[in-house]
Every structure is written in C-alpha cells, then in structure tokens.
Design a protein around this motif. Structure first.
Motif, mmCIF file in Angstrom:
data_model
loop_
_atom_site.group_PDB
_atom_site.id
_atom_site.type_symbol
_atom_site.label_atom_id
_atom_site.label_comp_id
_atom_site.label_asym_id
_atom_site.label_seq_id
_atom_site.Cartn_x
_atom_site.Cartn_y
_atom_site.Cartn_z
ATOM 1 N N SER A 1 0.816 -1.204 0.000
ATOM 2 C CA SER A 1 0.000 0.000 0.000
ATOM 3 C C SER A 1 0.851 1.256 0.000
ATOM 4 C CB SER A 1 -0.886 0.051 1.257
ATOM 5 O OG SER A 1 -1.734 -1.056 1.321
ATOM 6 N N GLU A 2 0.248 2.332 -0.481
ATOM 7 C CA GLU A 2 0.782 3.678 -0.273
ATOM 8 C C GLU A 2 -0.048 4.275 0.854
ATOM 9 O OE1 GLU A 2 0.942 8.038 -2.423
ATOM 10 O OE2 GLU A 2 0.820 6.253 -3.688
ATOM 11 N N ILE A 3 0.634 4.763 1.877
ATOM 12 C CA ILE A 3 -0.048 5.332 3.037
ATOM 13 C C ILE A 3 0.316 6.808 3.125
ATOM 14 C CG2 ILE A 3 -0.273 5.252 5.543
ATOM 15 C CD1 ILE A 3 0.407 2.247 5.360
ATOM 16 N N ARG A 4 -0.709 7.649 3.144
ATOM 17 C CA ARG A 4 -0.540 9.098 3.199
ATOM 18 C C ARG A 4 -0.991 9.619 4.555
ATOM 19 N NH1 ARG A 4 1.096 11.002 -1.203
ATOM 20 N NH2 ARG A 4 0.510 13.151 -0.755
ATOM 21 N N LEU A 5 -0.133 10.442 5.157
ATOM 22 C CA LEU A 5 -0.438 11.040 6.455
ATOM 23 C C LEU A 5 -0.321 12.557 6.348
ATOM 24 C CD1 LEU A 5 1.478 8.265 7.132
ATOM 25 C CD2 LEU A 5 0.585 8.846 9.353
ATOM 26 N N ASP A 6 -1.406 13.254 6.626
ATOM 27 C CA ASP A 6 -1.370 14.703 6.685
ATOM 28 C C ASP A 6 -0.689 15.127 7.974
ATOM 29 O OD1 ASP A 6 -2.643 15.193 4.231
ATOM 30 O OD2 ASP A 6 -4.640 14.997 5.145
ATOM 31 N N PRO A 7 -0.258 16.394 8.073
ATOM 32 C CA PRO A 7 0.342 16.870 9.324
ATOM 33 C C PRO A 7 -0.566 16.584 10.519
ATOM 34 C CG PRO A 7 0.665 18.483 7.593
ATOM 35 C CD PRO A 7 -0.258 17.419 7.030
ATOM 36 N N GLY A 8 0.034 16.074 11.592
ATOM 37 C CA GLY A 8 -0.715 15.750 12.801
ATOM 38 C C GLY A 8 -1.306 14.355 12.822
ATOM 39 N N CYS A 9 -1.267 13.640 11.712
ATOM 40 C CA CYS A 9 -1.828 12.282 11.651
ATOM 41 C C CYS A 9 -0.768 11.250 12.019
ATOM 42 C CB CYS A 9 -2.387 11.989 10.262
ATOM 43 S SG CYS A 9 -3.855 12.948 9.875
ATOM 44 N N SER A 10 -1.237 10.117 12.532
ATOM 45 C CA SER A 10 -0.299 9.064 12.913
ATOM 46 C C SER A 10 -0.964 7.694 12.862
ATOM 47 C CB SER A 10 0.237 9.313 14.327
ATOM 48 O OG SER A 10 -0.793 9.238 15.282
ATOM 49 N N ILE A 11 -0.115 6.670 12.843
ATOM 50 C CA ILE A 11 -0.512 5.275 13.013
ATOM 51 C C ILE A 11 0.036 4.858 14.369
ATOM 52 C CG2 ILE A 11 -0.281 2.915 12.150
ATOM 53 C CD1 ILE A 11 0.253 4.175 9.359
ATOM 54 N N GLY A 12 -0.818 4.381 15.248
ATOM 55 C CA GLY A 12 -0.403 4.042 16.608
ATOM 56 C C GLY A 12 0.610 2.906 16.670
ATOM 57 N N ILE A 13 1.286 2.837 17.794
ATOM 58 C CA ILE A 13 2.294 1.804 18.039
ATOM 59 C C ILE A 13 1.608 0.441 18.053
ATOM 60 C CG2 ILE A 13 4.018 0.934 19.672
ATOM 61 C CD1 ILE A 13 4.814 3.631 18.496
ATOM 62 N N HIS A 14 2.188 -0.500 17.295
ATOM 63 C CA HIS A 14 1.646 -1.849 17.224
ATOM 64 C C HIS A 14 2.748 -2.808 16.785
ATOM 65 C CE1 HIS A 14 1.424 -0.349 13.090
ATOM 66 N NE2 HIS A 14 1.413 -1.619 12.700
ATOM 67 N N ALA A 15 2.463 -4.080 16.797
ATOM 68 C CA ALA A 15 3.404 -5.110 16.344
ATOM 69 C C ALA A 15 2.655 -6.102 15.472
ATOM 70 C CB ALA A 15 4.039 -5.832 17.533
ATOM 71 N N HIS A 16 3.378 -6.785 14.609
ATOM 72 C CA HIS A 16 2.830 -7.860 13.790
ATOM 73 C C HIS A 16 3.506 -9.149 14.225
ATOM 74 C CE1 HIS A 16 1.028 -5.055 10.865
ATOM 75 N NE2 HIS A 16 2.115 -4.338 11.054
ATOM 76 N N MET A 17 2.722 -10.139 14.556
ATOM 77 C CA MET A 17 3.284 -11.427 14.939
ATOM 78 C C MET A 17 3.343 -12.302 13.683
ATOM 79 S SD MET A 17 3.759 -10.406 17.867
ATOM 80 C CE MET A 17 4.521 -11.766 18.684
ATOM 81 N N GLY A 18 4.499 -12.874 13.394
ATOM 82 C CA GLY A 18 4.655 -13.724 12.220
ATOM 83 C C GLY A 18 4.718 -12.953 10.908
ATOM 84 N N GLU A 19 4.909 -11.633 10.992
ATOM 85 C CA GLU A 19 4.960 -10.785 9.790
ATOM 86 C C GLU A 19 6.020 -9.711 9.977
ATOM 87 O OE1 GLU A 19 0.145 -10.838 8.958
ATOM 88 O OE2 GLU A 19 1.047 -9.126 9.964
ATOM 89 N N SER A 20 6.632 -9.309 8.872
ATOM 90 C CA SER A 20 7.539 -8.156 8.846
ATOM 91 C C SER A 20 6.884 -7.054 8.044
ATOM 92 C CB SER A 20 8.871 -8.534 8.190
ATOM 93 O OG SER A 20 9.543 -9.513 8.936
ATOM 94 N N GLU A 21 7.214 -5.795 8.391
ATOM 95 C CA GLU A 21 6.697 -4.672 7.626
ATOM 96 C C GLU A 21 7.862 -3.825 7.137
ATOM 97 O OE1 GLU A 21 3.042 -1.489 7.586
ATOM 98 O OE2 GLU A 21 3.527 -2.487 9.471
ATOM 99 N N ILE A 22 7.806 -3.493 5.873
ATOM 100 C CA ILE A 22 8.835 -2.689 5.225
ATOM 101 C C ILE A 22 8.211 -1.355 4.846
ATOM 102 C CG2 ILE A 22 10.418 -2.538 3.261
ATOM 103 C CD1 ILE A 22 10.010 -5.715 3.138
ATOM 104 N N PHE A 23 8.894 -0.265 5.175
ATOM 105 C CA PHE A 23 8.453 1.079 4.812
ATOM 106 C C PHE A 23 9.482 1.720 3.895
ATOM 107 C CE2 PHE A 23 6.752 0.526 9.166
ATOM 108 C CZ PHE A 23 5.398 0.704 8.911
ATOM 109 N N ILE A 24 9.020 2.384 2.855
ATOM 110 C CA ILE A 24 9.883 3.207 2.012
ATOM 111 C C ILE A 24 9.220 4.574 1.943
ATOM 112 C CG2 ILE A 24 10.933 3.536 -0.260
ATOM 113 C CD1 ILE A 24 10.647 0.449 -0.613
ATOM 114 N N CYS A 25 9.902 5.581 2.451
ATOM 115 C CA CYS A 25 9.337 6.921 2.493
ATOM 116 C C CYS A 25 9.316 7.505 1.075
ATOM 117 C CB CYS A 25 10.134 7.812 3.436
ATOM 118 S SG CYS A 25 9.367 9.407 3.749
ATOM 119 N N LYS A 26 8.138 7.853 0.618
ATOM 120 C CA LYS A 26 7.941 8.393 -0.727
ATOM 121 C C LYS A 26 8.137 9.906 -0.748
ATOM 122 C CE LYS A 26 4.441 8.955 -4.287
ATOM 123 N NZ LYS A 26 3.033 8.817 -4.625
ATOM 124 N N GLU A 27 7.549 10.594 0.227
ATOM 125 C CA GLU A 27 7.657 12.054 0.275
ATOM 126 C C GLU A 27 7.452 12.541 1.694
ATOM 127 O OE1 GLU A 27 3.538 14.026 -0.862
ATOM 128 O OE2 GLU A 27 4.100 12.542 -2.360
#
Length: 114
Positions: free
Chosen positions: A41-67
C-alpha cells in the motif's frame, strides 16, 4: 500481474491502530493476491496524523518513504524517515508512524508473512 494506479482500493482510516486523525491508504493488492505478501500500500499522512504503536506477529513490515518526513518509532526509539529512506520492522517489533511536520507525507508499506 499489473496493477494500474486507478485500480487501487482506497481506504480512509480514522485513528488507525490508535493513532491520530485520518490515514489515507491506497491498496495495490488484495490480501491473497501474492503468496507471503499480506499488504502492499501507499499510506498518506497529513500533518498531525499518525498510526499508533503496534506489532505484527509472524509478519515483517517494510516502509519506504515516498515524500515528506515521518517519525518512525521502532521498539520505543524514534527515527526520522525522509524521502528515499527505508525501514524494516521484523516480527514482534513494535512500530508506529507520525507526521509531525507541516507538509503531507507518504510511505509505501509492505507486510510479508513468514
């Protein structure tokens, strides 16, 4: 498999994983489309927005900052991600993203299963 930009499924998630504001998520794949890839997915966050702290069990997550600039909190430690930077969160590691800047920011996110 080819996924055209206009074929992406858009989601607008309020307080994603306990975060602030509305996160705009553009999904490239359905969960069962590619073996071992749960999300692309592409995830867009406006100023002040966030994704809360969490973990994935049995999964890895990769982030590449687009902008923009995003604050990645990984296992309790803060890291600044800028356009072109990447981060990997392994199974069980806690992580969250926040846009604390003045401009919109976006990352590509991939969740892969073990």
């Amino acid at each position: 498999m080819i996924i055209k930009v206009n074929e992406r499924n858009a989601e607008h998630l309020q307080n994603m994983r306990g975060g602030d504001g509305i996160v705009n998520k553009l999904n490239y794949l359905t969960p069962a489309a590619v073996p071992n890839v749960k999300m692309l997915s592409e995830i867009r966050l406006d100023p002040g927005c966030s994704i809360g702290i969490h973990a994935h069990m049995g999964e890895s997550e990769i982030f590449i900052c687009k902008e923009g600039d995003l604050l990645l909190t990984s296992n309790g430690k803060p890291f600044l991600l800028s356009a072109g930077d990447a981060a990997v969160c392994l199974p069980g590691e806690t992580h969250g993203l926040a846009n604390r800047g003045q401009a919109p920011a976006a990352v590509y996110a991939v969740i892969v299963t073990e």
